[in-house]
Scaffold this motif. Structure first.
Motif, short mmCIF file in Angstrom:
data_model
loop_
_atom_site.label_atom_id
_atom_site.label_comp_id
_atom_site.label_asym_id
_atom_site.label_seq_id
_atom_site.Cartn_x
_atom_site.Cartn_y
_atom_site.Cartn_z
N VAL A 29 0.88 -1.15 -0.13
CA VAL A 29 0.04 0.01 0.12
C VAL A 29 0.94 1.40 0.05
CG1 VAL A 29 -1.91 -1.04 1.23
CG2 VAL A 29 -0.15 0.05 2.44
N ASP A 30 0.35 2.48 -0.36
CA ASP A 30 1.06 3.69 -0.43
C ASP A 30 1.28 4.20 0.76
OD1 ASP A 30 -1.40 4.52 -0.25
OD2 ASP A 30 -1.69 5.34 -2.15
N ASN A 31 2.07 5.26 1.08
CA ASN A 31 2.20 6.03 2.40
C ASN A 31 0.91 6.29 3.08
OD1 ASN A 31 4.95 5.64 1.93
ND2 ASN A 31 5.35 7.59 0.80
N SER A 32 0.10 6.87 2.44
CA SER A 32 -1.25 7.36 2.87
C SER A 32 -2.13 6.24 3.49
CB SER A 32 -2.11 7.97 1.86
OG SER A 32 -2.69 7.19 0.83
N ASN A 33 -1.63 4.99 3.35
CA ASN A 33 -2.21 3.80 3.66
C ASN A 33 -1.61 3.02 4.73
OD1 ASN A 33 -5.40 3.70 2.67
ND2 ASN A 33 -4.02 4.24 1.06
N LYS A 34 -0.24 3.32 4.95
CA LYS A 34 0.76 2.39 5.83
C LYS A 34 0.13 2.25 7.12
CE LYS A 34 4.83 3.10 3.43
NZ LYS A 34 6.25 3.58 3.54
N ASP A 35 -0.75 3.24 7.74
CA ASP A 35 -1.02 2.99 9.12
C ASP A 35 -2.49 2.32 9.25
OD1 ASP A 35 1.30 3.79 10.21
OD2 ASP A 35 0.52 6.10 10.03
N SER A 36 -3.14 2.15 7.91
CA SER A 36 -4.50 1.53 7.97
C SER A 36 -4.46 0.05 7.73
CB SER A 36 -5.17 2.12 6.79
OG SER A 36 -5.07 3.53 6.49
N ASN A 37 -5.65 -0.44 8.24
CA ASN A 37 -5.81 -1.84 8.33
C ASN A 37 -6.03 -2.43 6.76
OD1 ASN A 37 -5.68 -2.41 11.09
ND2 ASN A 37 -7.78 -2.05 11.18
N VAL A 38 -5.67 -3.42 6.50
CA VAL A 38 -6.15 -4.12 5.12
C VAL A 38 -7.05 -5.13 5.18
CG1 VAL A 38 -5.05 -4.92 2.94
CG2 VAL A 38 -3.81 -3.48 4.13
N TYR A 39 -8.20 -5.29 4.40
CA TYR A 39 -9.11 -6.20 4.64
C TYR A 39 -9.16 -7.29 3.36
CZ TYR A 39 -10.59 -2.82 7.88
OH TYR A 39 -10.76 -1.99 9.14
N LEU A 40 -9.24 -8.49 3.78
CA LEU A 40 -9.77 -9.50 2.74
C LEU A 40 -11.14 -9.75 2.67
CD1 LEU A 40 -8.81 -11.59 0.42
CD2 LEU A 40 -8.27 -13.04 2.32
N SER A 41 -11.94 -9.69 1.70
CA SER A 41 -13.38 -10.00 1.56
C SER A 41 -13.63 -11.23 0.63
CB SER A 41 -14.21 -8.75 1.31
OG SER A 41 -13.98 -7.92 2.39
N LEU A 42 -14.55 -12.12 1.17
CA LEU A 42 -15.07 -13.12 0.12
C LEU A 42 -16.47 -12.57 -0.36
CD1 LEU A 42 -15.38 -15.89 -1.05
CD2 LEU A 42 -16.30 -16.84 1.08
N ILE A 43 -16.44 -12.59 -1.45
CA ILE A 43 -17.94 -11.94 -2.14
C ILE A 43 -18.92 -13.02 -2.77
CG2 ILE A 43 -18.66 -10.30 -3.75
CD1 ILE A 43 -15.88 -8.81 -3.68
N GLU A 44 -19.90 -13.25 -2.10
CA GLU A 44 -20.67 -14.34 -2.49
C GLU A 44 -22.11 -13.50 -3.19
OE1 GLU A 44 -21.17 -16.53 1.10
OE2 GLU A 44 -19.74 -17.98 0.23
N ASP A 45 -22.13 -12.27 -2.94
CA ASP A 45 -23.09 -11.48 -3.47
C ASP A 45 -22.63 -10.59 -4.68
OD1 ASP A 45 -25.37 -9.70 -4.28
OD2 ASP A 45 -25.94 -9.15 -2.42
N TYR A 46 -22.76 -11.00 -6.00
CA TYR A 46 -22.25 -10.28 -7.02
C TYR A 46 -22.64 -8.78 -7.12
CZ TYR A 46 -25.92 -11.80 -10.04
OH TYR A 46 -27.25 -12.29 -10.50
N ARG A 47 -23.86 -8.43 -6.43
CA ARG A 47 -24.29 -7.09 -6.51
C ARG A 47 -23.43 -6.14 -5.52
NH1 ARG A 47 -26.24 -6.35 -11.40
NH2 ARG A 47 -27.90 -7.87 -11.98
N LYS A 48 -22.68 -6.92 -4.56
CA LYS A 48 -21.98 -6.13 -3.72
C LYS A 48 -20.42 -6.16 -3.79
CE LYS A 48 -25.57 -6.38 0.01
NZ LYS A 48 -25.71 -6.74 1.53
N MET A 49 -20.01 -6.29 -5.16
CA MET A 49 -18.46 -6.38 -5.41
C MET A 49 -17.70 -5.02 -5.12
SD MET A 49 -18.04 -8.86 -8.46
CE MET A 49 -19.41 -8.40 -9.79
N SER A 50 -18.24 -4.12 -5.16
CA SER A 50 -17.59 -2.67 -4.73
C SER A 50 -18.22 -1.80 -3.82
CB SER A 50 -17.49 -1.85 -6.03
OG SER A 50 -16.58 -0.89 -5.96
N GLY A 51 -17.28 -1.88 -2.89
CA GLY A 51 -17.91 -1.04 -1.56
C GLY A 51 -17.23 -1.73 -0.35
N ILE A 52 -17.83 -1.16 0.83
CA ILE A 52 -17.19 -1.85 2.18
C ILE A 52 -18.46 -2.38 2.69
CG2 ILE A 52 -16.32 -1.09 4.40
CD1 ILE A 52 -14.67 -0.52 1.66
N TYR A 53 -18.50 -3.81 2.94
CA TYR A 53 -19.42 -4.54 3.48
C TYR A 53 -18.89 -5.46 4.66
CZ TYR A 53 -22.02 -2.89 -0.45
OH TYR A 53 -22.71 -2.39 -1.52
N PRO A 54 -18.96 -4.95 6.03
CA PRO A 54 -18.35 -5.76 6.78
C PRO A 54 -18.85 -7.22 7.06
CG PRO A 54 -19.19 -3.89 7.86
CD PRO A 54 -19.76 -3.80 6.54
#
Length: 354
Positions: A29-54
């Motif tokens: 990740v770039d410098n602006s995101n070095k202190d941020s968490n990185v998340y891995l998501s498994l997408i089973e609803d293809y209508r929710k491919m883009s966005g943040i869904y906990p």
């Protein structure tokens, strides 16, 4: 001493998740995101491919000082699935309000296809951009990026000349281009990614998609390919349901819809007339019944009925008419029989509706 080294080495191997895990997704990740968490998501609803869904998140890591992160484990499906890696700079306090409907302007993300045994790297591009390149042991992993590239060409083509004729010609061309590209990859998930874009109700292609659905067998063929390769996946169930609903909507043409509503309106009109006639006849019978019943009442019973309708008690009626309470009760029983009611409440309801 030798045995101690062997034991320590075996202990290291057993305790090391990287060595024993089957997948490894890593990147920078770039410098602006070095202190941020990185998340891995498994997408089973293809209508929710883009966005943040906990509810989609399956793992979280923190990048090191160089911005490097790695996801490694042995808990993913053995078949290809759609995954997203994203990072965002929202504070815990702000997430609930900022991530409304999955939208987060502070997020960077990448979508890819993977399975449990894949090794995937997300390096910086030559322009030092993040999440713009996929290097993988799975040749299908970077298919979404290729589709995105075609979509960008399509958008440029549409914007070059904004006319209705240009839109129709380009819609036909790019639908065919995207569908043929998806089929050529022999990966139904790539086609599903394309379908989710073409059939999105929020974009300008949706009207053409409905027209295409009427005459193009591609969509049924895609369902067959999905069922063959991913028979028990949630993608198949969702696609089958959506396809059925869209087909039903296009089967009701404007002409049929107009005819359908005309019959509904006529039916309601006829029903309304019939109901009014019935109520009119019922009212006439009630009025006739009231008049006949009132003729049977004596003058004393009529006075008592009027007082009942004024909510007077038996004691109050007896006092006003200078009669005993038992006499009043006898008169009331007689008038109840004549007007065919059994209680004060029925008498009040009967004369209230007159």
């Amino acid at each position: 001493m030798k045995w101690i080294k062997i034991i320590l080495w075996i202990s290291f191997l057993i305790s090391s998740p990287t060595i024993w895990s089957q997948y490894q997704f890593s990147g920078y990740v770039d410098n602006s995101n070095k202190d941020s968490n990185v998340y891995l998501s498994l997408i089973e609803d293809y209508r929710k491919m883009s966005g943040i869904y906990p509810e989609q998140i399956i793992q979280k890591v923190i990048p090191d000082s160089m911005g490097y992160f790695v996801f490694t484990e042995n808990n993913l499906p053995t078949q290809n699935r759609i995954y997203r890696i994203h990072t965002e700079n929202c504070s815990e306090e702000d997430k609930e309000s900022i991530h409304f409907n999955g939208i987060c302007l502070n997020s960077k993300e990448i979508l890819f296809i993977a399975q449990n045994k894949d090794t995937i790297s997300l390096p910086f591009t030559i322009e030092e951009e993040v999440f713009c390149e996929v290097v993988s042991t799975n040749e299908r992993s970077n298919m979404f990026l290729k589709v995105d590239s075609i979509v960008e060409d399509m958008r440029y083509s549409f914007s070059s000349y904004r006319s209705e004729a240009n839109r129709k010609v380009n819609s036909r061309k790019w639908f065919n281009t995207l569908q043929e590209f998806g089929k050529s990859q022999q990966e139904p998930l790539t086609e599903l990614y394309i379908y989710s874009f073409l059939s999105n109700k929020s974009n300008n292609l949706y009207t053409y998609y409905l027209q295409d659905l009427k005459q193009n067998t591609y969509y049924d063929e895609l369902l067959e390919r999905l069922e063959e390769k991913y028979p028990d996946s949630p993608y198949v169930k969702q696609y089958k349901t959506e396809l059925g609903a869209d087909k039903f909507s296009v089967e009701i043409t404007p002409e049929k819809t107009t005819s359908y509503w005309i019959w509904i309106i006529l039916s309601l009109l006829i029903g309304s007339i019939a109901l009014n006639l019935y109520l009119f006849q019922k009212l006439k019978k009630q009025q006739s019944s009231y008049k006949l019943a009132e003729r049977k009442l004596t003058q004393q019973e009529k006075k008592i009925l009027d007082l009942i309708l004024q909510d007077k008690t038996n004691k109050e009626i007896a006092s006003l008419l200078f009669l005993s309470v038992s006499t009043i009760k006898t008169h009331i029983n007689n008038l109840y029989k004549k007007i065919e009611v059994e209680s004060r409440e029925e008498a009040k309801t009967l004369y209230k509706n007159r």
